[in-house]
Write an enzyme that holds these catalytic residues in place. Structure first.
Site, PDB file in Angstrom:
ATOM      1  N   PHE A 145       0.861  -1.179   0.000  1.00 29.85           N
ATOM      2  CA  PHE A 145       0.000   0.000   0.000  1.00 29.85           C
ATOM      3  C   PHE A 145       0.895   1.227   0.000  1.00 29.85           C
ATOM      4  O   PHE A 145       1.723   1.390   0.893  1.00 29.85           O
ATOM      5  CB  PHE A 145      -0.938   0.046   1.215  1.00 29.85           C
ATOM      6  CG  PHE A 145      -1.819   1.264   1.196  1.00 29.85           C
ATOM      7  CD1 PHE A 145      -2.996   1.278   0.456  1.00 29.85           C
ATOM      8  CD2 PHE A 145      -1.454   2.414   1.877  1.00 29.85           C
ATOM      9  CE1 PHE A 145      -3.792   2.418   0.398  1.00 29.85           C
ATOM     10  CE2 PHE A 145      -2.251   3.563   1.825  1.00 29.85           C
ATOM     11  CZ  PHE A 145      -3.420   3.562   1.088  1.00 29.85           C
ATOM     12  N   ASP A 180       9.345   2.845   1.825  1.00 29.53           N
ATOM     13  CA  ASP A 180       8.137   3.567   2.231  1.00 29.53           C
ATOM     14  C   ASP A 180       7.973   3.357   3.740  1.00 29.53           C
ATOM     15  O   ASP A 180       7.495   2.309   4.186  1.00 29.53           O
ATOM     16  CB  ASP A 180       6.920   3.047   1.462  1.00 29.53           C
ATOM     17  CG  ASP A 180       5.631   3.740   1.891  1.00 29.53           C
ATOM     18  OD1 ASP A 180       5.640   4.484   2.903  1.00 29.53           O
ATOM     19  OD2 ASP A 180       4.597   3.536   1.223  1.00 29.53           O
ATOM     20  N   LYS A 210       2.468  10.102   8.212  1.00 31.26           N
ATOM     21  CA  LYS A 210       1.735   9.661   9.412  1.00 31.26           C
ATOM     22  C   LYS A 210       2.235  10.248  10.732  1.00 31.26           C
ATOM     23  O   LYS A 210       1.808  11.317  11.123  1.00 31.26           O
ATOM     24  CB  LYS A 210       1.683   8.132   9.419  1.00 31.26           C
ATOM     25  CG  LYS A 210       0.835   7.616   8.245  1.00 31.26           C
ATOM     26  CD  LYS A 210       0.172   6.299   8.520  1.00 31.26           C
ATOM     27  CE  LYS A 210      -0.960   6.041   7.549  1.00 31.26           C
ATOM     28  NZ  LYS A 210      -0.654   5.146   6.440  1.00 31.26           N
TER      29      LYS A 210
HETATM   30  C1  LIG Z   1      -0.843   5.402   5.016  1.00 34.88           C
HETATM   31  C2  LIG Z   1       0.223   5.005   4.082  1.00 34.88           C
HETATM   32  C3  LIG Z   1       0.456   5.710   2.889  1.00 34.88           C
HETATM   33  C4  LIG Z   1      -0.432   6.845   2.437  1.00 34.88           C
HETATM   34  O1  LIG Z   1      -0.376   7.924   3.284  1.00 34.88           O
HETATM   35  P1  LIG Z   1      -1.467   9.121   3.136  1.00 34.88           P
HETATM   36  O2  LIG Z   1      -0.974  10.147   4.088  1.00 34.88           O
HETATM   37  O3  LIG Z   1      -2.780   8.542   3.484  1.00 34.88           O
HETATM   38  O4  LIG Z   1      -1.420   9.563   1.724  1.00 34.88           O
HETATM   39  C5  LIG Z   1       1.511   5.315   2.100  1.00 34.88           C
HETATM   40  N1  LIG Z   1       2.302   4.292   2.447  1.00 34.88           N
HETATM   41  C6  LIG Z   1       2.115   3.595   3.577  1.00 34.88           C
HETATM   42  C7  LIG Z   1       3.041   2.473   3.918  1.00 34.88           C
HETATM   43  C8  LIG Z   1       1.064   3.909   4.423  1.00 34.88           C
HETATM   44  O5  LIG Z   1       0.849   3.196   5.528  1.00 34.88           O
END
Ligand SMILES: *Cc1c(COP(=O)(O)O)cnc(C)c1O
Length: 392
Positions: A129, A214, A239
């Site tokens: 994701f 990520d 986050k």
């Molecule tokens: C939540 C998340 C995203 C997306 O972040 P947003 O601030 O909602 O755009 C991308 N990568 C990972 C691993 C995430 O957990």
């Protein structure tokens, strides 16, 4: 009152009006232990006084000035992130998707500048994701999220998460980068084999592509270390970065750190002084209050207690990024726990996800474990019935 918000979220029947530490309160004054932590955003807990003070102070001084000028909160934040291993140069933005989107642009530009114009593909992992914008969606292995939004940007390939052989087979001279979450969050708190990331690193070096970690969910101490990855070329964060305010970042090192030059990329709100002040305060709190250590200890306690209390489930994770894979669909456990005063969510269908604040106490961990165990037991022994909602 008609709901004028688009129906993009299946919201739980609960209106939250206030938060402090590991707790939130609903409109009726009922309190809940928050083990979802705003989806890993409230890493230092709700309304941490140092973060609130930093926001108040900065808000009284300068809210926004644009990136056409220098501003010290953003410069300071970039320096602090570099000190913590987020590359040598940092770009500040507003969300996880925006950080990943920028990272993808950076790796392509990097090879373009080197004259390796064929290196454009990004290899992502099955179960990944990376966000909801077009390019991050293209890197997200969720056909259901992509349905109806095509055509997707081109150049994304998926390999099984944790399978180094499959990765080796696709890494040719058309690949710009491998994109990986050190632990998959939305995918169900999936932890790869222990040597996976270092082997990915080696493969990237051998084949000449970059490694993008990520760390939007795993970063900011969530797993007990500031970052969950080592020596990636590009790291993305969001986050937990702003202690509750919206901010994202990506950092790059080596030649890739120079890939984006004036005019190549931008974001009007990126590096907003108030968000940066909140992030600086959050970083200070993480170190001054020893929250990485606490995340490690409390994570171990949480996982041990869950394993003891719920032997029918599989418990996995690192630090305070914990998943509990149930032998059945988990939404009823979430509803029952909420009725008992504990907030959680379920991801990948059967995985109850626990992302408490990194300053969670032992007592809170034990209380949460007891509620989860009772909810799992009740969900298992009773056939699913519609759950009465406590609030609107
Ligand atoms: C939540 C998340 C995203 C997306 O972040 P947003 O601030 O909602 O755009 C991308 N990568 C990972 C691993 C995430 O957990």
């Amino acid at each position: 009152m008609p709901d004028c918000l688009m129906c993009t979220y299946a919201r739980q029947p609960l209106e939250i009006v206030r938060g402090l530490g590991s707790r939130v309160w609903d409109a009726d004054g009922r309190s809940y232990l928050d083990f979802l932590g705003g989806l890993a955003v409230n890493g230092v807990g709700h309304c941490h006084p140092a973060v609130v003070k930093a926001i108040r102070d900065q808000a009284g001084q300068l809210l926004h000035c644009s990136n056409l000028y220098h501003s010290s909160p953003g410069s300071k934040l970039a320096r602090e992130l570099v000190r913590r291993g987020v590359g040598e140069r940092v770009f500040l933005c507003n969300s996880g998707a925006e950080a990943n989107e920028g990272a993808f642009k950076l790796v392509r530009k990097h090879f373009h500048r080197l004259g390796q114009a064929r290196r454009v593909r990004l290899v992502a992992m099955q179960g990944s994701f990376h966000g909801r914008t077009m390019a991050t969606l293209a890197a997200t292995d969720r056909p259901d999220f992509r349905a109806g939004f095509g055509p997707m940007p081109e150049g994304f390939t998926f390999v099984p998460f944790g399978d180094i052989q499959a990765l080796a087979e696709v890494l040719d001279e058309t690949v710009a980068a491998v994109v990986v979450e050190p632990i998959q969050g939305e995918g169900g708190i999936r932890v790869p084999p222990p040597d996976f990331l270092s082997r990915v690193r080696r493969l990237c070096d051998e084949t000449g592509c970059l490694l993008v970690a990520d760390e939007v969910q795993t970063g900011m101490g969530r797993t007990g270390s500031f970052l969950a990855s080592h020596d990636a070329d590009v790291v993305t964060l969001a986050k937990g970065l702003g202690g509750g305010l919206p901010i994202g970042a990506f950092g790059a090192r080596g030649p890739a750190a120079e890939a984006l030059q004036p005019g190549d990329h931008g974001s009007t709100f990126g590096g907003n002084p108030v968000c940066c002040a909140a992030a600086l305060a959050t970083l200070r709190v993480l170190s001054e209050e020893g929250l990485l250590e606490n995340a490690t200890h409390m994570g171990r306690l949480l996982m041990d207690e869950l394993r003891k209390a719920i032997p029918s489930a599989q418990v996995r994770g690192r630090g305070l990024m914990v998943g509990l894979e149930l032998p059945f669909e988990g939404s009823r456990v979430v509803a029952l726990a909420r009725q008992s005063g504990l907030l959680l969510n379920v991801t990948a269908g059967r995985v109850v996800r626990l992302l408490p604040p990194l300053n969670v106490s032992e007592e809170e961990v034990l209380t949460a474990t007891r509620i989860v165990a009772q909810a799992v037991e009740a969900a298992r022994s009773n056939p699913p019935t519609p759950v009465a909602s406590p609030a609107g």
